[in-house]
Design a protein around this motif. Structure first.
Motif, mmCIF file in Angstrom:
data_model
loop_
_atom_site.group_PDB
_atom_site.id
_atom_site.type_symbol
_atom_site.label_atom_id
_atom_site.label_comp_id
_atom_site.label_asym_id
_atom_site.label_seq_id
_atom_site.Cartn_x
_atom_site.Cartn_y
_atom_site.Cartn_z
ATOM 1 N N VAL A 69 39.275 40.718 28.589
ATOM 2 C CA VAL A 69 38.988 39.599 29.494
ATOM 3 C C VAL A 69 40.296 38.855 29.716
ATOM 4 O O VAL A 69 40.954 38.450 28.757
ATOM 5 C CB VAL A 69 37.929 38.631 28.900
ATOM 6 N N PHE A 70 40.652 38.699 30.964
ATOM 7 C CA PHE A 70 41.900 38.021 31.314
ATOM 8 C C PHE A 70 41.771 36.533 30.985
ATOM 9 O O PHE A 70 40.839 35.868 31.436
ATOM 10 C CB PHE A 70 42.177 38.218 32.801
ATOM 11 N N ASP A 71 42.713 36.038 30.193
ATOM 12 C CA ASP A 71 42.649 34.651 29.724
ATOM 13 C C ASP A 71 43.423 33.730 30.670
ATOM 14 O O ASP A 71 44.645 33.658 30.603
ATOM 15 C CB ASP A 71 43.234 34.572 28.300
ATOM 16 N N GLY A 72 42.688 33.073 31.575
ATOM 17 C CA GLY A 72 43.309 32.077 32.441
ATOM 18 C C GLY A 72 43.525 32.569 33.857
ATOM 19 O O GLY A 72 44.090 33.640 34.073
ATOM 20 N N ALA A 73 43.029 31.794 34.802
ATOM 21 C CA ALA A 73 43.235 32.060 36.224
ATOM 22 C C ALA A 73 42.789 30.810 36.974
ATOM 23 O O ALA A 73 41.949 30.053 36.483
ATOM 24 C CB ALA A 73 42.401 33.257 36.687
ATOM 25 N N VAL A 74 43.370 30.611 38.130
ATOM 26 C CA VAL A 74 42.951 29.491 38.971
ATOM 27 C C VAL A 74 41.906 30.007 39.961
ATOM 28 O O VAL A 74 42.173 30.929 40.731
ATOM 29 C CB VAL A 74 44.157 28.881 39.723
ATOM 30 N N TYR A 75 40.722 29.431 39.863
ATOM 31 C CA TYR A 75 39.568 29.871 40.657
ATOM 32 C C TYR A 75 39.451 28.990 41.902
ATOM 33 O O TYR A 75 39.151 27.803 41.798
ATOM 34 C CB TYR A 75 38.326 29.766 39.768
ATOM 35 N N ALA A 76 39.704 29.585 43.057
ATOM 36 C CA ALA A 76 39.512 28.870 44.325
ATOM 37 C C ALA A 76 38.054 29.003 44.723
ATOM 38 O O ALA A 76 37.540 30.117 44.826
ATOM 39 C CB ALA A 76 40.387 29.475 45.408
ATOM 40 N N THR A 77 37.370 27.885 44.919
ATOM 41 C CA THR A 77 35.971 27.946 45.357
ATOM 42 C C THR A 77 35.897 27.654 46.842
ATOM 43 O O THR A 77 36.289 26.564 47.294
ATOM 44 C CB THR A 77 35.095 26.936 44.605
ATOM 45 N N THR A 78 35.395 28.635 47.592
ATOM 46 C CA THR A 78 35.288 28.481 49.040
ATOM 47 C C THR A 78 33.833 28.229 49.423
ATOM 48 O O THR A 78 32.915 28.449 48.635
ATOM 49 C CB THR A 78 35.778 29.750 49.760
ATOM 50 N N GLN A 79 33.663 27.795 50.654
ATOM 51 C CA GLN A 79 32.328 27.391 51.093
ATOM 52 C C GLN A 79 31.385 28.570 51.324
ATOM 53 O O GLN A 79 30.212 28.491 51.037
ATOM 54 C CB GLN A 79 32.474 26.558 52.381
ATOM 55 N N GLY A 80 31.932 29.679 51.829
ATOM 56 C CA GLY A 80 31.064 30.801 52.153
ATOM 57 C C GLY A 80 30.073 30.429 53.239
ATOM 58 O O GLY A 80 30.169 29.337 53.826
ATOM 59 N N PRO A 81 29.038 31.208 53.498
ATOM 60 C CA PRO A 81 28.860 32.522 52.901
ATOM 61 C C PRO A 81 29.781 33.603 53.475
ATOM 62 O O PRO A 81 29.833 34.690 52.931
ATOM 63 C CB PRO A 81 27.390 32.859 53.193
ATOM 64 N N ARG A 82 30.499 33.279 54.551
ATOM 65 C CA ARG A 82 31.412 34.311 55.058
ATOM 66 C C ARG A 82 32.569 34.467 54.085
ATOM 67 O O ARG A 82 32.914 33.544 53.340
ATOM 68 C CB ARG A 82 31.938 33.939 56.445
ATOM 69 N N LEU A 83 33.175 35.636 54.096
ATOM 70 C CA LEU A 83 34.381 35.847 53.299
ATOM 71 C C LEU A 83 35.567 35.219 54.037
ATOM 72 O O LEU A 83 35.422 34.710 55.152
ATOM 73 C CB LEU A 83 34.568 37.336 53.030
#
Ligand code: HPA
Length: 245
Positions: free
Chosen positions: A150-164
């Motif tokens: 499991v990769f330890d650490g990442a910056v998760y961008a949360t987008t609105q969706g539902p489109r990619l």
């Protein structure tokens, strides 16, 4: 009690010994579905499928407030949130498991706080470290001991969706410092923090983000299911390991 929020590809936990299901009402409406209570590897667990058990609720319409409130009200003391994401950074390709350590929130128009005005004082919760350090550590230690990378650490961008996203949007997110992109990380994490509910995310990279890798000219959905299916077997193993602690 451990709460598990399952995302795309994880609408049930195979080895969960179910004791009962509960339809819960909250001041914020109904959660995505009944809470499923049971025991897993000797620990009391509650499971909730974020998109509903038939996967019918899109990311922007999930009632995140009801989900988090219902889990907390049911006696959950730790939450592991499972979510599929796109990989932006070139070492985070499909099939990788990631425990993000940071979030950038690009969502809009979602009900993102339990504070809805009224007579109480305004509270600004600290969100410097959006994920609970001890739940993250536990997940990572269990994964390491069971030989699951499991990769330890990442910056998760949360987008609105539902489109990619467009390729240019992903380029911008990468310039912002994002490593992975998904649609459900927020407001879920922020709401958990408002209730002081220890919460961490375990993300499965299901595809290269737009403009990256084999998504250079479009995201192919046909391979996505198979990647998710394989990776969720590993996710279940880690969750069972956490329960057995
Ligand atoms: N973008 C946003 N959300 C996602 C993706 C993606 O590429 N893959 C899985 N969830």
């Amino acid at each position: 009690m451990l709460g598990i929020i399952g995302g795309s590809g994880l609408t049930q936990l195979a080895n969960l010994d179910v004791s009962h299901r509960e339809v819960v009402r909250t001041p914020y409406g109904e959660p995505s579905g009944p809470l499923i209570f049971g025991r897993l590897a000797g620990r009391d667990v509650v499971f909730l499928a974020r998109h509903g058990y038939g996967h019918t609720i899109p990311p922007h319409l999930v009632n995140y407030r009801a989900n988090i409130h219902a889990l907390e009200a049911s006696g959950v003391t730790q939450v592991i949130s499972v979510a599929s994401v796109g990989g932006i950074r070139d070492d985070l390709g499909p099939g990788t498991l990631v425990a993000p350590h940071q979030i950038i929130d690009y969502t809009w128009g979602r009900e993102m706080t339990f504070q809805s005005g009224g007579d109480g004082p305004v509270i600004h919760v600290d969100f410097t470290e959006p994920y609970d350090a001890s739940v993250r550590r536990l997940m990572l230690d269990v994964a390491q001991r069971s030989g699951e990378e499991v990769f330890d650490g990442a910056v998760y961008a949360t987008t609105q969706g539902p489109r990619l996203e467009t390729a240019a949007e992903i380029d911008r997110m990468q310039r912002d410092g994002a490593d992975i992109v998904g649609m459900t990380g927020m407001p879920e994490a922020g709401l958990a923090r408002e209730l002081e509910l220890p919460y961490a995310a375990l993300c499965v990279v299901s595809n290269w983000a737009a403009g990256r890798g084999d998504s250079a000219h479009g995201i192919k959905f046909d391979s996505l299911e198979a990647v998710l299916h394989l990776a969720m077997t590993r996710v279940r193993r880690i969750i069972e390991g956490v329960c057995a602690e």
